[in-house]
Design a protein around this motif. Structure first.
Motif: not given
Lengths: 560, 110
Positions: A418-421, A425-428, A506-512, A517-523
């Motif tokens: 249900k979460t969008n913002q 990854a907006t996985r369902r 040694a590292t951790v990455t995240a890919t948006l 609707r997930n602009r707040p997450c990007a910011e």
């Protein structure tokens, strides 16, 4: 819905009418029907051609006499040995459960008699040879399976038959001419329910309901006639109906639907009526927010959405006035605005039959939703005029971190879906898919609960990380908007970073994965995450660096 | 309530009923397969306007509406109904005449 859903209809009668009604309702969906009479074969052979399209949803509609040979004994006037029937039920439901592992959800209409019958008359409902008693036995077994599996949904076929005319819903002529046991209206109603269930699973139910007041919650214009003259309760037919409308709204609130008011009225007069009218069912505090003024209702609804931080596409608006409904429909097409009966006697039923709030699961957070928003209001009101840091510290918040467990699975799946913002990854995923995804040793899936001096916000965050070949990847980063901006974001990442390090990365990455609707997450990732942005757009953290949680929060981890 | 049978439906009543039947069937069909309505519009005539599943639905819908409107259990299809090339399901006009006949046959004697 990013991609149109794929449905497979399996039945032992001609169910093409159901497939056609589903296509008619949702032309983009892919709806396939299994060959006539191939129910068992389809359920037992996943290499059959109908499975080649990888259907996501299975509709399995069978007649009891076809699914369970012993049921024919019942309709044949004999009492079948109960152990034989039980064995058939176990076998059939085991096949259903196996099929459920291959799809997001299975919809199984509850078994009904497929022709008008009185059975054995007065003893039919309780004797082992009774048709209705046997149907109850079969349907109870299905309900038990549904409770265990979480992605099997029994649907109320009896309701479709009632709505389509009771005994007239059966079609003996259709059966003998084309193996169609019901009149077309039954299939249309079945398609409505299946389509709503798929929609709920894909995008979640509507979350909040905005109501008008005059002639919607009570009869008459409050500002004109005064508190004591509105029609509400008492011995007046319309007054009783309006009280029932309020009871239905209270029931929706108890299920987790947030209530709000948009009314052209005087707020002081309205509050007085809520506080002092003797037959008022709802109270002022039952509403999470209100806009009571003479402004445009569409504007007021947009303001309410901003205040509650809820999407307009999660909103339903109820108003007795056709012009107001029309205005909101036109200005805010995402808001669902159902037609509303002019006769108040029909309004309680209109609420009870509104499909917009169908749920596929119920969590404690759902039930407490209005209280959670009230706590948030108190929190905002208590924000001191001084620094933000001082305010955050004053909240005394604690974040509890847990590995995903069965007790939290329903709420975690809800939050994920249900979460969008604030969703990386907006996985369902269904509950089953989520549990399966989190199981391997190289993955960690955490849930986060937050509480502060104003109350317990409940399970409001999810974070997952997977480590392969010494590299860690944040898969999910999901937070309810209820706790944004209080440092929970970095707390989640600090937990994931520590876990990745413990697993040897040694590292951790995240890919948006950007969505509308997930602009707040990007910011957040861009400005506040503290991760470096790499040339390919991924966010990277060198785990040699310390990445602590903010010190105004207490982080408590449950033992593994 | 009296036992007197309802008067026989007029051609216009029947044509209206057939139009409603076509509309109800169309609700079950994808847009591209919906039937037109006019006295000469084809129904089940081999041109592909209506397939056998739609024919069954059409019969069920029509018999239901006849019961609702005229209070009789009319039977619109029997074993050999489709054997004659001039069968009553070939177009709207032929079907409407068939409905009038079936209603009259099902009505209790005056």
């Amino acid at each position: 819905m990013d991609r149109p859903p794929r449905l497979l209809v399996v039945s032992d009668f001609t169910a093409d009418n159901l497939a056609a009604a589903l296509r008619g309702r949702s032309p983009a969906w892919t709806v396939t029907t299994a060959p006539f009479g191939q129910t068992h074969q389809t359920l037992l052979d996943f290499s059959a051609p109908v499975w080649a399209g990888a259907p996501e949803y299975l509709v399995l509609w069978t007649r009891p006499e076809a699914a369970f040979p012993s049921f024919r004994g019942v309709t044949g006037g004999r009492t079948p040995p109960r152990p034989a029937l039980e064995a058939e039920v176990d076998e059939f439901l085991a096949a259903v459960a196996r099929a459920a592992e291959r799809v997001r959800a299975v919809f199984v209409p509850l078994w009904v008699s497929t022709g008008a019958t009185r059975g054995w008359g007065p003893i039919d409902a309780f004797h082992d040879h009774g048709v209705s008693a046997t149907l109850d036995f079969l349907n109870d077994a299905l309900r038990r399976l549904a409770r265990r599996t979480k992605n099997i949904f029994p649907l109320d076929a009896e309701r479709w038959l009632r709505a389509a005319g009771g005994d007239r819903a059966y079609s003996p002529r259709g059966w003998y001419l084309g193996k169609i046991p019901f009149v077309p209206d039954v299939f249309k109603r079945a398609a409505d329910d299946v389509a709503e269930a798929v929609r709920t699973l894909e995008v979640g139910p509507r979350k909040w309901l905005i109501v008008d007041l005059d002639d919607t919650l009570w009869g008459g214009a409050l500002g004109e006639v005064g508190r004591d003259k509105i029609l509400l309760g008492g011995h007046d037919p319309a007054g009783e109906a309006f009280a029932d409308v309020q009871r239905e709204l209270a029931a929706l609130k108890a299920r987790g639907v947030l209530l709000a008011i948009a009314s052209k009225n005087d707020e002081a007069v309205v509050r007085d009526a809520f506080d002092r009218h003797p037959d008022m069912v709802l109270r002022w505090t039952d509403f999470a927010a209100a806009r009571i003024n003479w402004d445009d209702k569409a504007k007021n609804i947009a303001d309410l959405a901003a205040e509650l931080r809820l999407g307009l596409n999660a909103a339903v608006f109820i108003d007795d006035h056709p012009a107001e409904r029309d205005r909101v429909r036109n200005a805010l097409p995402e808001v669902l605005v159902p037609d509303w009966p002019a006769d108040p006697a029909l309004a309680p039923q209109a609420l009870r039959t509104l499909a917009a709030f169908d749920a596929v699961a119920v969590s404690e957070e759902d039930r407490r939703r209005t209280a959670l928003y009230a706590e948030e209001k108190a929190r905002a009101a208590a924000a001191p005029g001084g620094s933000r840091d001082a305010w955050l510290k004053s909240l005394g918040a604690t974040v509890w971190v847990n590995r995903l467990n069965d007790a939290d699975l329903t709420r975690a799946a809800q939050l994920l879906n249900k979460t969008n913002q604030m969703n990386l990854a907006t996985r369902r995923l269904t509950e089953g898919e989520l549990r399966a995804w989190a199981a391997p040793a190289h993955r960690r899936f955490f849930t986060f609960r937050v509480a502060d001096k104003f109350g317990d916000a409940g399970l409001v965050g999810l974070g997952s990380v997977e480590v392969e070949h010494g590299k860690a990847r944040v898969t999910d980063f999901v937070l309810s908007c209820r706790v944004l901006g209080r440092g929970v974001e970095r707390t989640v990442l600090s937990v994931l970073a520590a876990e990745a390090k413990a697993l040897g990365a040694a590292t951790v990455t995240a890919t948006l994965v950007p969505t509308e609707r997930n602009r707040p997450c990007a910011e957040f990732w861009e400005r506040e995450s503290g991760f470096e942005k790499s040339p390919d757009g991924a966010y990277v953290l060198d785990l040699a660096r310390a990445y602590p949680a903010p010190d105004h929060l207490t982080v408590a981890r449950a033992s593994a | 309530m009296t036992d007197r049978p309802a008067p026989a439906p007029s051609p216009a009543d029947v044509l209206r009923l057939v139009e409603e039947c076509v509309a109800a069937l169309n609700e079950l069909l994808p847009a591209a397969e919906r039937l037109a309505f006019s006295p000469t519009a084809p129904l089940y005539d081999g041109s592909g306007a209506m397939d056998s599943l739609s024919l069954v639905n059409f019969i069920v819908i029509a018999e239901g509406k006849i019961k609702e409107r005229f209070g009789v259990d009319a039977v619109l299809y029997r074993e050999h109904t489709l054997e004659n090339p001039a069968h009553p399901f070939r177009n709207v006009q032929a079907f409407a005449e068939h409905v009038r006949g079936a209603v009259a046959a099902a009505a209790p004697p005056a």
